[in-house]
Scaffold this active site. Structure first.
Site, PDB file in Angstrom:
ATOM      1  N   HIS A   1      42.964 -25.785  -5.643  1.00 53.85           N
ATOM      2  CA  HIS A   1      42.022 -25.797  -6.763  1.00 53.85           C
ATOM      3  C   HIS A   1      40.618 -26.173  -6.283  1.00 53.85           C
ATOM      4  O   HIS A   1      39.642 -25.454  -6.569  1.00 53.85           O
ATOM      5  CB  HIS A   1      42.505 -26.796  -7.815  1.00 53.85           C
ATOM      6  CG  HIS A   1      41.591 -26.947  -8.988  1.00 53.85           C
ATOM      7  ND1 HIS A   1      41.824 -26.336 -10.191  1.00 53.85           N
ATOM      8  CD2 HIS A   1      40.428 -27.640  -9.151  1.00 53.85           C
ATOM      9  CE1 HIS A   1      40.851 -26.635 -11.041  1.00 53.85           C
ATOM     10  NE2 HIS A   1      39.997 -27.432 -10.432  1.00 53.85           N
ATOM     11  N   GLU A   2      40.513 -27.284  -5.571  1.00 51.33           N
ATOM     12  CA  GLU A   2      39.194 -27.734  -5.127  1.00 51.33           C
ATOM     13  C   GLU A   2      38.593 -26.771  -4.119  1.00 51.33           C
ATOM     14  O   GLU A   2      37.369 -26.588  -4.075  1.00 51.33           O
ATOM     15  CB  GLU A   2      39.276 -29.152  -4.552  1.00 51.33           C
ATOM     16  CG  GLU A   2      39.732 -30.212  -5.546  1.00 51.33           C
ATOM     17  CD  GLU A   2      38.905 -30.243  -6.831  1.00 51.33           C
ATOM     18  OE1 GLU A   2      37.710 -29.860  -6.784  1.00 51.33           O
ATOM     19  OE2 GLU A   2      39.443 -30.648  -7.878  1.00 51.33           O
TER      20      GLU A   2
ATOM     21  N   HIS B   1      36.745 -24.076  -5.927  1.00 52.82           N
ATOM     22  CA  HIS B   1      35.372 -24.502  -6.229  1.00 52.82           C
ATOM     23  C   HIS B   1      34.485 -24.346  -4.986  1.00 52.82           C
ATOM     24  O   HIS B   1      33.330 -23.897  -5.080  1.00 52.82           O
ATOM     25  CB  HIS B   1      35.350 -25.964  -6.658  1.00 52.82           C
ATOM     26  CG  HIS B   1      35.772 -26.212  -8.066  1.00 52.82           C
ATOM     27  ND1 HIS B   1      35.232 -25.536  -9.143  1.00 52.82           N
ATOM     28  CD2 HIS B   1      36.657 -27.105  -8.592  1.00 52.82           C
ATOM     29  CE1 HIS B   1      35.769 -25.993 -10.269  1.00 52.82           C
ATOM     30  NE2 HIS B   1      36.643 -26.940  -9.960  1.00 52.82           N
TER      31      HIS B   1
ATOM     32  N   HIS C   1      33.291 -20.908  -4.442  1.00 52.35           N
ATOM     33  CA  HIS C   1      32.228 -20.565  -5.387  1.00 52.35           C
ATOM     34  C   HIS C   1      30.871 -21.021  -4.841  1.00 52.35           C
ATOM     35  O   HIS C   1      29.854 -20.333  -5.022  1.00 52.35           O
ATOM     36  CB  HIS C   1      32.527 -21.253  -6.724  1.00 52.35           C
ATOM     37  CG  HIS C   1      31.875 -20.618  -7.905  1.00 52.35           C
ATOM     38  ND1 HIS C   1      32.033 -21.097  -9.186  1.00 52.35           N
ATOM     39  CD2 HIS C   1      31.057 -19.547  -8.036  1.00 52.35           C
ATOM     40  CE1 HIS C   1      31.359 -20.349 -10.035  1.00 52.35           C
ATOM     41  NE2 HIS C   1      30.743 -19.407  -9.359  1.00 52.35           N
TER      42      HIS C   1
END
Length: 674
Positions: free
Chosen positions: A464-465, A468, A471
């Protein structure tokens, strides 16, 4: 001697010279950078030259470069490696930054220049990105009070400063409660626990200076203990301590801070002409209005609650079979949910965990990024802010893309949770500026000589991290204000939650889920059972999340409550909260909402983004290849590279051709039948 925080960093990839920075450098660097930024703002506002996009908007974009450099370092180390000195600096910096922001946003001469450009926007021959930045800049001024006059303007400044101070106090109170509590364990208390939980307890005890094992409030320590300890009394003690964070009375109690924060947010919204804070906050998000948020959450609430109640009934039978009369309690849920997983899916956490080595899961996240986007990762030997942190040079086709820093282990100086931040963001306005991106997690640190092992939830957090981080790393925009994750709050979780799906791709686990001792890959049947259990206990997980999101929304879309805890309970009673489940984040430790404005009225955004991430991964599945190169290129071109340069709905529509419904989410969570 030059302050290292203000100097040009002649280091590999212009990384901060962490080995040269001392706590005493931060305040003088902050003072100097703030003065420099203030002078730059004054020069922009005071020039006699007619406003142009370059001398006003672009100049604003570059005006805080020195301040960004100082704070990019400070807030990263203050969150991941706190010290008393850094905590004191946070208390000093927060109100000063809020006051300075108000000073800039309410600068009449500066806003007049922005407004002149806005009114003439059709004649300026702006690029699409420039037009977007102009719109966002003007909107930021207006929403910060640029149109207010007299007493209202001055009161808004006071409110903003007070909110900044309250957010800092809330965070620091929580950190004190989290690091001060621990429960020493005897050797007898360890009976019945799998080795990985025992090892985590011994490491936690060593970190706390105990002469033996201990349970701390780090999620990576306490959750496995709750899952596996047969001692109901110890589970209760640990659980009650975990849920009491921020509500223990005394100086670190956050309940009054929460109530005051809600009142000030409502006042802020009304000063700006909104009925309540939720309407103010959601105006700029994809959802647009509180009613749309509530509609989504309630579509999912009823099936989730139904599934959770059915699970609770089964676990109550198990509780009674163990000789415990009475109701299933919140400190029982993790324990019996784990027993059910073992029975119904033939899965034992102790059997799974040796295959989920931290280093191999990092490799898995890197390899997935390589297959999707062509990124390569090479370790860097550079000075960082803590010995546990690691760095990699990220390249594509031999060209530098970013520096990625991973800081994975829990420690007392680190705030809880997991997050992604940027010490430096991508931009092109000041040159080809490449980002420095940080992932921070709180995984249990192993004893010396042992491999760090993750739970399935930990592995998902890592992916998940890293979503990020992608991105940030793949951002390709000109202007700093729209770089990377500078997007609508209910869009920012799309890349991170979408990336989690690749952890469940069988060929990823088949390659990287290897046993810590034997090196053998996870057996095919175990892998199948693990993936088949991916929706296990999803009623519980969905209910604990949704209850928090609904409380957050209720706090902000109506008059602020005098008693936040009573208001929380009123929401839970109204929605029929199952008694054996507590909110994922109760008000006194709801840092998403009260540590700052980031997720206030916006905790729902994880669910809003999940509607999109479930649909977006379906796009890959429809091709028959989870690594389909054309679809990966579309994902990068339309979402990951764009930052906030285009409206979020337009970005998703460009990628998928349409906006999604809730059906894929319910299916993905195993709640469609419920």
């Amino acid at each position: 001697m030059t302050n290292p925080l203000l100097a040009h960093w002649d280091t590999p990839f212009n990384l901060p010279p962490f080995d040269a920075i001392r706590d005493g450098d931060f305040e003088p660097a902050f003072d100097a950078a703030l003065d420099q930024t203030r002078a730059a703002i004054a020069a922009i506002a005071g020039t006699d030259a007619a406003p142009t996009f370059a001398n006003t908007i672009e100049a604003l974009e570059l005006s805080d470069a020195a301040l960004d450099q100082v704070l990019g370092v400070f807030y990263n180390v203050a969150g991941a490696d706190s010290t008393p000195a850094r905590e004191e600096l946070q208390r000093k910096f927060s109100p000063r930054l809020a006051a300075f922001s108000s000073e800039v946003m309410m600068n009449e001469a500066l806003f007049a220049r922005v407004e002149t450009l806005w009114q003439a926007r059709e004649t300026l021959n702006l690029t699409d990105e420039q037009a977007r930045v102009l719109m966002l800049t003007r909107r930021r001024f207006v929403r910060s009070g640029a149109l207010l006059k007299g007493a209202g303007r001055e009161r808004l400044k006071e409110v903003q400063q007070k909110l900044a101070s309250l957010g800092t106090a809330f965070t620091q109170n929580l950190l004190v409660d989290e690091r001060s509590w621990f429960m020493p364990l005897t050797e007898q208390d360890l009976e019945g626990l799998p080795d990985f939980v025992v090892n985590a307890a011994r490491a936690a005890g060593a970190e706390k200076g105990c002469n033996g094992p201990a349970v701390t409030l780090s999620r990576s320590v306490i959750t496995p203990f709750l899952q596996h300890s047969p001692r109901r009394d110890l589970r209760k003690t640990a659980y009650l301590a975990y849920t009491a964070r921020g509500a223990n009375g005394g100086e670190t109690d956050n309940r009054a801070i929460a109530a005051e924060t809600l009142g000030l947010r409502e006042e802020r919204a009304r000063l700006l002409g909104y009925e309540n804070f939720a309407q103010f906050k959601l105006e700029t998000e994809m959802a647009g209005h509180p009613d749309r948020v509530r509609d989504l959450l309630m579509q999912v609430w009823e099936p989730a609650r139904k599934a959770a109640l059915a699970d609770a009934a089964k676990m109550t039978e198990m509780l009674h079979a163990d000789g415990h009369n009475g109701d299933l309690e919140p400190w029982d849920w993790h324990y019996y949910a784990e027993r059910r997983r073992e029975a119904e899916h033939d899965l034992d956490e102790a059997e799974i965990k040796p295959y989920l080595q931290l280093d191999r899961m990092i490799e898995a996240s890197f390899d997935t990024a390589n297959r999707l986007f062509g990124l390569e990762f090479a370790p860097l030997d550079v000075a960082l802010y803590h010995p546990d942190a690691r760095a990699w040079n990220v390249t594509r086709n031999g060209k530098h893309v970013a520096v990625f820093i991973g800081d994975y282990f829990a420690r007392g100086s680190k705030r809880s949770g997991a997050w992604c931040s940027a010490i430096r963001s991508q931009q092109k306005l000041a040159g080809d500026i490449r980002p420095v991106v940080v992932n921070v997690c709180n995984f249990a640190k192993p004893e010396a000589g042992q491999a760090a092992l993750l739970s399935w939830d930990d592995a998902r957090t890592l992916f998940h991290e890293f979503g990020h981080a992608l991105h940030q790393m793949l951002s390709d925009v000109t202007y700093p204000s729209i770089s990377g994750t500078s997007v609508a709050r209910d869009f920012v979780e799309l890349p991170s939650q979408l990336y989690e799906h690749w952890l469940e791709v069988p060929e990823v686990l088949g390659k990287f889920a290897t046993h810590a001792e034997t090196g053998q890959p996870m057996p095919g049947k175990l892998l199948q059972r693990l993936l088949a259990a991916s929706t296990h206990d999803m009623g519980f997980q969905t209910v604990e999340f949704l209850s928090s999101a609904l409380v957050d929304l209720d706090f902000h879309d109506r008059p602020a409550p005098a008693d936040a805890m009573a208001a929380q309970q009123a929401t839970l009673d109204r929605i029929g909260m199952p008694p054996a489940i507590k909110m994922r984040h109760a008000t006194p430790h709801f840092a998403h909402v009260f540590a700052g404005d980031g997720y206030s009225s916006g905790y729902y955004s994880y669910m809003w983004s999940e509607v999109m991430d479930a649909d977006a991964f379906e796009a890959f599945k429809e091709t028959g290849d989870a690594f389909d190169p054309d679809m990966a290129q579309r994902l990068e071109a339309h979402i990951l590279s764009k930052g906030g340069s285009v409206d979020a709905e337009d970005l998703y529509t460009a990628f998928r051709g349409r906006l999604p419904g809730v059906e894929a989410l319910l299916k993905g969570r195993g709640l469609a039948e419920a």
